[in-house]
Design an enzyme around this catalytic site. Structure first.
Site, PDB file in Angstrom:
ATOM      1  N   SER A  33      58.418  71.869 -38.623  1.00 11.90           N
ATOM      2  CA  SER A  33      58.621  73.276 -39.106  1.00 11.90           C
ATOM      3  C   SER A  33      59.131  74.051 -37.937  1.00 11.90           C
ATOM      4  CB  SER A  33      57.283  73.463 -39.552  1.00 11.90           C
ATOM      5  OG  SER A  33      56.631  72.813 -40.218  1.00 11.90           O
ATOM      6  N   LEU A  34      60.366  74.544 -38.152  1.00  7.22           N
ATOM      7  CA  LEU A  34      60.905  75.453 -37.153  1.00  7.22           C
ATOM      8  C   LEU A  34      60.532  76.839 -37.137  1.00  7.22           C
ATOM      9  CD1 LEU A  34      62.530  74.336 -34.436  1.00  7.22           C
ATOM     10  CD2 LEU A  34      64.581  74.493 -36.030  1.00  7.22           C
ATOM     11  N   HIS A  35      61.040  77.465 -38.055  1.00  5.47           N
ATOM     12  CA  HIS A  35      60.930  78.750 -38.550  1.00  5.47           C
ATOM     13  C   HIS A  35      61.457  80.012 -37.520  1.00  5.47           C
ATOM     14  CE1 HIS A  35      58.640  76.920 -41.530  1.00  5.47           C
ATOM     15  NE2 HIS A  35      57.345  76.749 -40.872  1.00  5.47           N
TER      16      HIS A  35
ATOM     17  N   ASN B 126      55.625  82.306 -48.662  1.00  7.22           N
ATOM     18  CA  ASN B 126      54.607  82.604 -49.740  1.00  7.22           C
ATOM     19  C   ASN B 126      53.941  83.641 -48.727  1.00  7.22           C
ATOM     20  OD1 ASN B 126      54.335  81.221 -51.968  1.00  7.22           O
ATOM     21  ND2 ASN B 126      53.882  79.349 -50.883  1.00  7.22           N
TER      22      ASN B 126
ATOM     23  N   CYS C  27      50.257  81.374 -42.294  1.00  2.73           N
ATOM     24  CA  CYS C  27      50.032  80.287 -42.915  1.00  2.73           C
ATOM     25  C   CYS C  27      48.641  80.424 -43.332  1.00  2.73           C
ATOM     26  CB  CYS C  27      49.903  78.817 -42.022  1.00  2.73           C
ATOM     27  SG  CYS C  27      49.174  77.577 -42.857  1.00  2.73           S
TER      28      CYS C  27
ATOM     29  N   SER D 274      55.100  65.999 -41.974  1.00  8.92           N
ATOM     30  CA  SER D 274      55.579  67.199 -41.477  1.00  8.92           C
ATOM     31  C   SER D 274      54.836  67.658 -40.348  1.00  8.92           C
ATOM     32  CB  SER D 274      55.533  68.410 -42.800  1.00  8.92           C
ATOM     33  OG  SER D 274      55.837  69.529 -42.167  1.00  8.92           O
TER      34      SER D 274
ATOM     35  N   CYS E 240      43.030  74.096 -39.910  1.00  5.09           N
ATOM     36  CA  CYS E 240      43.937  73.955 -38.969  1.00  5.09           C
ATOM     37  C   CYS E 240      43.835  74.641 -37.509  1.00  5.09           C
ATOM     38  CB  CYS E 240      45.349  73.980 -39.454  1.00  5.09           C
ATOM     39  SG  CYS E 240      46.780  73.500 -38.142  1.00  5.09           S
TER      40      CYS E 240
ATOM     41  N   CYS F  23      51.129  66.401 -52.385  1.00  3.91           N
ATOM     42  CA  CYS F  23      51.109  67.020 -50.972  1.00  3.91           C
ATOM     43  C   CYS F  23      49.668  66.916 -50.658  1.00  3.91           C
ATOM     44  CB  CYS F  23      51.624  68.559 -51.249  1.00  3.91           C
ATOM     45  SG  CYS F  23      51.528  69.500 -49.576  1.00  3.91           S
TER      46      CYS F  23
ATOM     47  N   GLU G  31      42.626  70.795 -49.921  1.00  3.13           N
ATOM     48  CA  GLU G  31      43.179  71.014 -51.244  1.00  3.13           C
ATOM     49  C   GLU G  31      44.613  69.855 -51.242  1.00  3.13           C
ATOM     50  OE1 GLU G  31      43.808  75.063 -50.784  1.00  3.13           O
ATOM     51  OE2 GLU G  31      45.922  74.754 -49.874  1.00  3.13           O
TER      52      GLU G  31
ATOM     53  N   GLY H 156      46.261  71.279 -42.382  1.00  4.31           N
ATOM     54  CA  GLY H 156      46.361  70.519 -41.385  1.00  4.31           C
ATOM     55  C   GLY H 156      47.618  70.083 -40.618  1.00  4.31           C
ATOM     56  N   GLU H 157      47.606  69.831 -39.504  1.00  9.68           N
ATOM     57  CA  GLU H 157      48.494  69.297 -38.640  1.00  9.68           C
ATOM     58  C   GLU H 157      48.496  67.645 -38.413  1.00  9.68           C
ATOM     59  OE1 GLU H 157      51.483  69.852 -37.353  1.00  9.68           O
ATOM     60  OE2 GLU H 157      51.720  68.089 -36.354  1.00  9.68           O
TER      61      GLU H 157
ATOM     62  N   CYS I 268      49.263  79.014 -36.778  1.00 12.44           N
ATOM     63  CA  CYS I 268      50.419  79.845 -37.279  1.00 12.44           C
ATOM     64  C   CYS I 268      50.295  80.968 -38.071  1.00 12.44           C
ATOM     65  CB  CYS I 268      51.580  78.944 -38.135  1.00 12.44           C
ATOM     66  SG  CYS I 268      51.654  77.397 -37.126  1.00 12.44           S
TER      67      CYS I 268
ATOM     68  N   CYS J  95      50.351  76.375 -48.865  1.00  9.43           N
ATOM     69  CA  CYS J  95      49.385  75.615 -47.905  1.00  9.43           C
ATOM     70  C   CYS J  95      48.220  76.606 -47.765  1.00  9.43           C
ATOM     71  CB  CYS J  95      50.048  75.648 -46.794  1.00  9.43           C
ATOM     72  SG  CYS J  95      49.426  74.901 -45.247  1.00  9.43           S
TER      73      CYS J  95
END
Ligand code: SAH
Ligand code: SF4
Length: 350
Positions: A219-221, A295, A121, A196, A114, A107, A94, A164-165, A118, A338
């Site tokens: 992306s820390l989180h 989200n 996600c 990212s 992926c 985006c 997407e 994806g990464e 995570c 995502c």
């Protein structure tokens, strides 16, 4: 499955070789390149700078792109459009186009699915299908650019924050960036592009050492290894000290500010302790923190933090002098988070 080769997977040298094999002079490659990336033709027949006979040969031999659009959703406020594409091997990806004030941001995805898993996600919950090719990454930008041109607008920004990464598909992502930034093509400035990563420390160093000019978002989180490893399994491979060391190297080589992404999850990472630990972690690094309301997804119990918790979290960072912005969520009504459109389509999240 269509086995024709995708022309968008060729760099300019390969394109030239291919045309030479067809007995064409060198300048034909430049003409075709110009037609694809500057005029942004939707079909080879539209490359009117080339003789009709050559257009026909090319059309028989090659495909101009791999993406077949199978769904499109537009948010009620009209600011966000999300497209779901099918690839020739039926995997799906997407792409999201966001228009707000003077910004037109696309985006894009770098992988189908992926592998990093995570927990919060939607893409991570689906697992990994495959890496996208250079052409498949670039084509998402062409899609957005063509779409905007209909209303007389131009694409201003690109973020590699779709499925994806990017650093797990490093070479193709970098080649795609080179293509997007090529001054003989789309000519989008590297400063308008953000990559990212979930925190691939080795690749962050490589990215810096290669002198890449794009912006970097990490992306820390979570600010402790214990919590971060629960949320993002990649933290077991690259724990926080290694990740932060890589970010410091990035910062000292590039003199660029690093953006850190933090999706606030109710009762998980929105505490004062996490905020304090974050301030310690980011001490002495030129950075900016983007706080994103989570989200919610079906396969993760976590929920969006309350407004109060969000404000408290931000004020803790403010007190420590760490620049922080609370990001507005766009396209919520069309599952613009995502991986969410694809999981809708395959009957996953609601
Ligand atoms: N793999 C890369 C880029 C794609 S994800 C990365 O992880 O950075 C883009 C961003 O969306 C990341 O910051 C990611 O952590 C965030 N994200 C993923 N799922 C989310 C969710 N459910 N709510 C809020 N942000 C999410
Ligand atoms: Fe992959 Fe990024 Fe989703 Fe993590 S947040 S699973 S790295 S796409």
């Amino acid at each position: 499955m269509d086995t024709n080769t995708n022309l968008l997977d060729f760099n300019v040298n390969v394109l030239q070789e291919q045309l030479e094999e067809l007995g064409e002079p060198k300048y034909r490659a430049q003409q075709l390149w110009h037609a694809i990336y500057q005029n942004q033709i939707g079909a080879l027949g539209e490359a009117t700078s080339l003789p009709l006979s050559l257009r026909k040969i090319l059309d028989d031999k090659f495909r101009l792109g791999n993406l077949m659009q199978i769904n499109e959703l537009v948010s009620k406020d009209n600011h966000t459009t999300k497209a779901l594409f099918s690839l020739p091997d039926r995997h799906q990806i997407e792409t999201v186009l966001m228009s707000y004030k003077k910004r037109r941001t696309v985006c894009i995805s770098t992988q189908a699915g992926c592998a990093l898993g995570c927990v919060f996600c939607a893409t991570g919950q689906m697992g990994f299908d495959r890496h996208l090719t250079v052409g498949e990454i670039v084509e998402q930008v062409l899609w957005a650019s063509r779409k905007l041109s209909v209303t007389g607008h131009k694409l201003t920004n690109i973020v590699l924050m779709g499925m994806g990464e990017p650093f797990h598909n490093y070479d193709n992502s970098i080649d795609a960036l080179n293509r997007i930034e090529d001054s003989n093509g789309m000519a989008i400035g590297a400063r308008r592009v953000t990559v990212s990563t979930a925190g691939h420390a080795e690749a962050i160093k490589r990215f810096a050492e290669e002198g890449r000019r794009e912006r970097l978002a990490v992306s820390l989180h979570a600010a402790t290894n214990n919590l971060r490893s629960k949320l993002m399994p990649i933290n077991r491979r690259f724990p926080l000290d290694e990740l932060m060391a890589a970010c410091r190297i990035y910062s000292s080589i590039t003199h660029r500010r690093v953006s850190f992404e933090w999706a606030l999850i109710d009762g998980v990472n929105d505490s004062q302790e996490q905020a304090q630990d974050l301030c310690v972690l980011l001490h002495n690094i030129d950075c900016h923190v983007n706080v994103i309301p989570l989200n919610p997804t079906d396969q993760y119990y976590g929920d969006t933090s309350s407004e109060d918790a969000t404000t408290r979290f931000k004020s803790q960072l403010d007190k420590s002098g760490i620049p922080c912005t609370i990001r507005v969520r766009r396209g919520l009504d069309i599952q613009a988070g995502c991986g969410q459109l694809k999981s809708e389509n395959i009957g996953g999240t609601s």
